[in-house]
Design an enzyme around this catalytic site. Structure first.
Site, PDB file in Angstrom:
ATOM      1  N   ARG A 124       8.833 -75.703 -17.863  1.00  0.00           N
ATOM      2  CA  ARG A 124       8.496 -74.499 -17.127  1.00  0.00           C
ATOM      3  C   ARG A 124       8.979 -75.727 -15.685  1.00  0.00           C
ATOM      4  O   ARG A 124       9.014 -75.048 -13.905  1.00  0.00           O
ATOM      5  CB  ARG A 124       7.478 -73.242 -17.071  1.00  0.00           C
ATOM      6  CG  ARG A 124       8.190 -72.429 -15.516  1.00  0.00           C
ATOM      7  CD  ARG A 124       6.992 -71.147 -16.533  1.00  0.00           C
ATOM      8  NE  ARG A 124       6.517 -70.084 -14.922  1.00  0.00           N
ATOM      9  CZ  ARG A 124       5.775 -70.263 -14.867  1.00  0.00           C
ATOM     10  NH1 ARG A 124       4.639 -70.464 -15.407  1.00  0.00           N
ATOM     11  NH2 ARG A 124       5.564 -69.142 -13.797  1.00  0.00           N
ATOM     12  N   HIS A 128      10.685 -75.617 -12.110  1.00  0.00           N
ATOM     13  CA  HIS A 128      10.141 -75.030 -10.428  1.00  0.00           C
ATOM     14  C   HIS A 128      10.387 -75.915  -9.472  1.00  0.00           C
ATOM     15  O   HIS A 128      11.024 -75.284  -8.592  1.00  0.00           O
ATOM     16  CB  HIS A 128       8.929 -74.309 -10.839  1.00  0.00           C
ATOM     17  CG  HIS A 128       9.427 -72.968 -11.522  1.00  0.00           C
ATOM     18  ND1 HIS A 128       7.933 -71.301 -10.976  1.00  0.00           N
ATOM     19  CD2 HIS A 128       9.912 -72.116 -12.161  1.00  0.00           C
ATOM     20  CE1 HIS A 128       8.419 -70.553 -12.219  1.00  0.00           C
ATOM     21  NE2 HIS A 128       9.354 -70.728 -12.486  1.00  0.00           N
ATOM     22  N   TRP A 267       8.871 -63.772 -26.045  1.00  0.00           N
ATOM     23  CA  TRP A 267      10.035 -63.706 -25.849  1.00  0.00           C
ATOM     24  C   TRP A 267      10.251 -63.352 -27.456  1.00  0.00           C
ATOM     25  O   TRP A 267      11.670 -62.758 -27.670  1.00  0.00           O
ATOM     26  CB  TRP A 267      11.493 -64.725 -25.352  1.00  0.00           C
ATOM     27  CG  TRP A 267      10.859 -64.372 -23.716  1.00  0.00           C
ATOM     28  CD1 TRP A 267      11.935 -62.931 -22.925  1.00  0.00           C
ATOM     29  CD2 TRP A 267      10.554 -64.834 -23.068  1.00  0.00           C
ATOM     30  NE1 TRP A 267      11.632 -63.129 -21.641  1.00  0.00           N
ATOM     31  CE2 TRP A 267      10.934 -64.500 -21.687  1.00  0.00           C
ATOM     32  CE3 TRP A 267       9.379 -65.779 -22.854  1.00  0.00           C
ATOM     33  CZ2 TRP A 267       9.613 -64.487 -20.539  1.00  0.00           C
ATOM     34  CZ3 TRP A 267       8.739 -66.709 -22.220  1.00  0.00           C
ATOM     35  CH2 TRP A 267       9.055 -66.081 -20.642  1.00  0.00           C
TER      36      TRP A 267
HETATM   37  C1  HEM Z   1      16.388 -66.466 -14.548  1.00  0.00           C
HETATM   38  C2  HEM Z   1      15.332 -65.785 -14.004  1.00  0.00           C
HETATM   39  C3  HEM Z   1      14.373 -66.346 -14.606  1.00  0.00           C
HETATM   40  C4  HEM Z   1      12.846 -65.302 -14.785  1.00  0.00           C
HETATM   41  C5  HEM Z   1      12.964 -64.274 -13.476  1.00  0.00           C
HETATM   42  C6  HEM Z   1      11.842 -65.779 -14.592  1.00  0.00           C
HETATM   43  C7  HEM Z   1      10.521 -65.331 -14.558  1.00  0.00           C
HETATM   44  C8  HEM Z   1       9.490 -66.248 -15.640  1.00  0.00           C
HETATM   45  C9  HEM Z   1       8.328 -65.638 -15.765  1.00  0.00           C
HETATM   46  C10 HEM Z   1       7.952 -64.421 -15.333  1.00  0.00           C
HETATM   47  C11 HEM Z   1       7.573 -66.332 -16.867  1.00  0.00           C
HETATM   48  C12 HEM Z   1       6.244 -65.713 -17.434  1.00  0.00           C
HETATM   49  C13 HEM Z   1       4.988 -67.484 -16.800  1.00  0.00           C
HETATM   50  C14 HEM Z   1       4.354 -67.003 -17.216  1.00  0.00           C
HETATM   51  O1  HEM Z   1       3.390 -65.787 -17.049  1.00  0.00           O
HETATM   52  O2  HEM Z   1       3.008 -67.930 -18.074  1.00  0.00           O
HETATM   53  C15 HEM Z   1       8.668 -66.969 -17.331  1.00  0.00           C
HETATM   54  C16 HEM Z   1       8.077 -68.077 -18.373  1.00  0.00           C
HETATM   55  C17 HEM Z   1       9.014 -69.156 -18.536  1.00  0.00           C
HETATM   56  N1  HEM Z   1       9.941 -69.384 -18.479  1.00  0.00           N
HETATM   57 FE1  HEM Z   1      11.342 -68.389 -16.322  1.00  0.00          FE
HETATM   58  N2  HEM Z   1      11.943 -67.166 -15.568  1.00  0.00           N
HETATM   59  C18 HEM Z   1      13.804 -67.525 -15.151  1.00  0.00           C
HETATM   60  C19 HEM Z   1      14.621 -68.221 -15.538  1.00  0.00           C
HETATM   61  C20 HEM Z   1      13.719 -70.010 -16.471  1.00  0.00           C
HETATM   62  C21 HEM Z   1      15.050 -70.856 -16.540  1.00  0.00           C
HETATM   63  C22 HEM Z   1      16.216 -70.852 -15.730  1.00  0.00           C
HETATM   64  C23 HEM Z   1      13.955 -71.457 -17.757  1.00  0.00           C
HETATM   65  C24 HEM Z   1      14.249 -73.386 -17.584  1.00  0.00           C
HETATM   66  C25 HEM Z   1      15.249 -73.366 -18.019  1.00  0.00           C
HETATM   67  C26 HEM Z   1      12.579 -70.976 -17.708  1.00  0.00           C
HETATM   68  C27 HEM Z   1      11.708 -71.499 -18.513  1.00  0.00           C
HETATM   69  C28 HEM Z   1      10.444 -70.629 -18.447  1.00  0.00           C
HETATM   70  C29 HEM Z   1       9.525 -71.291 -19.963  1.00  0.00           C
HETATM   71  C30 HEM Z   1       9.813 -71.775 -21.391  1.00  0.00           C
HETATM   72  C31 HEM Z   1       8.530 -70.093 -19.825  1.00  0.00           C
HETATM   73  C32 HEM Z   1       7.413 -70.476 -21.006  1.00  0.00           C
HETATM   74  C33 HEM Z   1       6.155 -71.224 -19.932  1.00  0.00           C
HETATM   75  C34 HEM Z   1       4.946 -70.867 -20.912  1.00  0.00           C
HETATM   76  O3  HEM Z   1       5.129 -70.199 -22.202  1.00  0.00           O
HETATM   77  O4  HEM Z   1       3.873 -71.661 -19.938  1.00  0.00           O
HETATM   78  N3  HEM Z   1      12.864 -69.863 -17.123  1.00  0.00           N
HETATM   79  N4  HEM Z   1       9.571 -67.714 -16.680  1.00  0.00           N
END
Ligand code: HEM
Length: 380
Positions: A124, A128, A267
């Protein structure tokens, strides 16, 4: 004064005598931001031009000193220790592989943290730091690793990423020569590959920027929104519908956290292994709106233990997105191929690869590959 290095690809480009390409001025009218964007005539734009000119004109020597000055400035501003790096050290692919290996080992030192791996949060961070790119103004992206600076570090979307930055800082201490942009994106590559995902072509070549290069708030996607928002945000980075869907497949990994984004839960049932389960579950489960005192999110009717964000659910609501989501649900190999391609591009957003990085992207070896190679060698 401390010294950093001139990295191999940059030096090669300098020898070849590359053209200098100015960054387009920032257009503040592009969209509404919650914090003001950097000005078009900011120090960073000027300094980049000076830097590029130095590379082209003086065979890299001026760039070498120039980048040292940038590094020193960065260190003072961020409070990060200035790197003491051996002069004239030119890292090879093997040196970057050593960094990869350290990151890969670190991922597994998570203990009780979340699902037992730092992989998701490190991925992430890489996303970002890259996803701030704006193709119109050629600002943002992974090049300058500006999330080290406030206010970008404090943007709501980056909540919790201090964990990943602190972890990466441990690696940086050991390999002081690597730039933050290269380190963070290599972290993303290691996270995907070590969590059984596809090989992500990657190459070094990023430089550390100033706080003035930091991007304004509002460039990363807002999970409460719909398809128009996704197209606007990812379109600004240069991605189409198919690529938006492929990228979203990263949500097979990790989880949302109440104290970071406000959302709650994972998820998939295997949040530390990359598969196409995110897409499979979108189709196979019945998703209902969770009744709770939190932001709008969906839960699976059967177990109520999985979640989808509104922006995830839109991938099976919007006709064009749904076509690609279906393909990825049906074909993990296709998902892996497309995911590898698009993540590789994501991690190079904002990096002047055409001008400065002459090497073809590398495939870094996973720890498993290296163990297999060792076994093969022993058999010989
Ligand atoms: C499509 C639009 C996207 C939205 C709206 C979005 C939103 C989010 C949100 C709200 C979280 C939760 C953060 C937390 O509470 O810790 C998250 C986690 C995460 N996102 Fe996304 N995301 C998007 C796209 C992506 C993309 C493009 C990637 C990587 C290529 C990605 C990888 C991840 C990963 C790996 C986590 C888990 C982080 C953890 O477990 O600490 N996301 N995302």
């Amino acid at each position: 004064m401390s010294f950093s290095l001139i990295r191999a690809p940059l030096r090669r480009a300098a020898v070849a005598g590359t053209r200098s390409v100015p960054r387009a001025p920032f257009r503040s009218s592009f969209r509404h931001y919650s914090t003001p964007p950097p000005q078009a005539d900011s120090k960073s734009s000027k300094s980049l031009l000076i830097g590029l000119g130095a590379v082209a004109g003086l065979g890299g020597l001026a760039y070498y000193f120039y980048s040292n000055a940038r590094e020193a400035g960065t260190a003072v501003k961020s409070g990060v220790q200035a790197a003491k790096v051996q002069v004239n050290f030119v890292p090879t692919k093997e040196d970057y592989q050593q960094v990869y290996n350290k990151i890969a080992e670190l991922l597994d030192e998570a203990g009780e943290y979340d699902d037992g791996s730092y992989g998701p949060v490190i991925l992430r961070l890489a996303w970002h730091s890259s996803g701030t790119y704006d193709k119109e103004t050629n600002t943002g992206g992974s090049n300058y690793a500006t999330m080290r600076f406030e206010p970008e570090a404090l943007h709501g979307a980056n909540n919790g990423l201090n964990i990943a930055r602190d972890l990466m800082e441990k690696i940086k201490k050991e390999f002081e020569w690597i730039t933050y942009g290269d380190l963070w994106t290599l972290g993303g590559v290691a996270a995907v590959q070590e969590m059984q995902g596809p090989k992500i072509p990657w190459r070094p070549g990023r430089i550390d920027g100033f706080a003035a290069d930091a991007t304004p708030d509002g460039r990363l996607p807002d999970a409460t929104q719909g398809s128009d928002h996704l197209r606007k945000i990812f379109g600004r980075m240069g991605f189409n519908d198919q690529e938006i869907v492929a990228l979203s497949g990263a949500h097979a990994l990790g989880r949302t956290h109440r104290d970071r984004s406000g959302f709650e839960g994972p998820w998939t049932f295997s949040p530390t292994t990359l598969t196409n389960d995110f897409f499979k579950l979108l189709f196979s489960e019945t998703w209902t709106w969770k009744k709770w005192n939190g932001p709008k999110q969906l839960e699976d009717k059967a177990t109520k233990s999985l979640m989808m964000l509104p922006t995830d659910y839109v991938l099976v609501q919007d006709k064009s997105f749904k076509k690609f989501a279906r393909q990825y649900a049906d074909d993990n190999d296709l998902f892996f191929r497309d995911f590898a391609k698009v993540v590789s591009r994501l991690f190079e957003l904002g990096v002047p690869t055409q001008q400065f990085v002459t090497s073809e992207p590398w495939i870094m070896k996973s720890l498993e590959d290296q163990q297999d190679e060792k076994k093969q060698d022993e058999k010989k």
